[in-house]
Design an enzyme around this catalytic site. Structure first.
Site, mmCIF file in Angstrom:
data_model
loop_
_atom_site.group_PDB
_atom_site.id
_atom_site.type_symbol
_atom_site.label_atom_id
_atom_site.label_comp_id
_atom_site.label_asym_id
_atom_site.label_seq_id
_atom_site.Cartn_x
_atom_site.Cartn_y
_atom_site.Cartn_z
ATOM 1 N N PHE A 170 0.838 -1.200 0.000
ATOM 2 C CA PHE A 170 0.000 0.000 0.000
ATOM 3 C C PHE A 170 0.874 1.252 0.000
ATOM 4 O O PHE A 170 0.711 2.143 -0.829
ATOM 5 C CB PHE A 170 -0.940 -0.020 1.206
ATOM 6 N N TYR A 171 1.815 1.319 0.936
ATOM 7 C CA TYR A 171 2.675 2.502 1.048
ATOM 8 C C TYR A 171 3.610 2.648 -0.153
ATOM 9 O O TYR A 171 3.839 3.763 -0.626
ATOM 10 C CB TYR A 171 3.483 2.462 2.351
ATOM 11 N N GLU A 172 4.116 1.540 -0.648
ATOM 12 C CA GLU A 172 5.022 1.603 -1.805
ATOM 13 C C GLU A 172 4.319 2.161 -3.041
ATOM 14 O O GLU A 172 4.951 2.820 -3.871
ATOM 15 C CB GLU A 172 5.625 0.223 -2.085
ATOM 16 N N PHE B 21 2.535 4.614 -3.123
ATOM 17 C CA PHE B 21 2.597 6.071 -3.008
ATOM 18 C C PHE B 21 4.034 6.590 -3.000
ATOM 19 O O PHE B 21 4.264 7.767 -2.747
ATOM 20 C CB PHE B 21 1.852 6.528 -1.752
#
Length: 166
Positions: A138-140, A142
């Site tokens: 999820f963070y990657e 962004f």
């Protein structure tokens, strides 16, 4: 929908269930205490019509990481000091609202708040600890990158985050 600071006299923390017992327990038993003690601030997403019902939450706190923890490209031109960061310590979405892009909404809110913080004090990056591989992905998506010593700790230079908004 509105994002506001957690207020234990208004927000129904007990009804929140994201499916992750540790995150539920933090919101229900520790978040308000941490705010009173000055350790972190928790922000909740609520529906305008039901302001007590928490749809999602995240917490912010200050931290730093070693300059050697970030990529060589990101470290270029930085002083040889620890890198000042804001950590998004937790992010969770109520089960009933998962799949509605509220995690993205909350991440964007955290970036906006971090930009405001950076107007008052030094902040070079936003840091997160991914709880599992799915959260890491999820963070990657962004643009978050791994911290050298811990592949589950990720950072995003604030300048990169702000450029994404424009």
């Amino acid at each position: 929908m509105i994002v506001c600071s957690l207020d234990r006299s208004i927000h129904d923390r007990k009804a929140f269930d994201c499916g992750e017992p540790a995150l539920n327990a933090f919101l229900q038993t520790q978040a308000a205490k941490h705010q009173r003690q000055g350790f972190s601030r928790t922000f909740v997403l609520v529906d305008d019509g039901a302001a007590s019902r928490i749809l999602a939450f995240y917490s912010l706190t200050n931290c730093e990481i070693g300059r050697s923890s970030i990529t060589e490209d990101d470290a270029k031109g930085l002083p040889l000091h620890p890198v000042p960061c804001v950590m998004m310590a937790r992010l969770a979405v109520n089960r009933a609202n998962q799949g509605e892009s509220l995690g993205k909404w909350m991440l964007m809110d955290a970036i906006k708040r971090t930009a405001l913080i950076s107007q008052q004090t030094g902040v070079h990056a936003i840091l997160v600890d991914a709880k599992d591989a799915k959260a890491k992905q999820f963070y990657e998506r962004f643009g978050f990158k791994e911290v050298a010593e811990n592949p589950m700790r990720l950072y995003l230079p604030l300048a990169t985050a702000l450029n994404a908004f424009q």
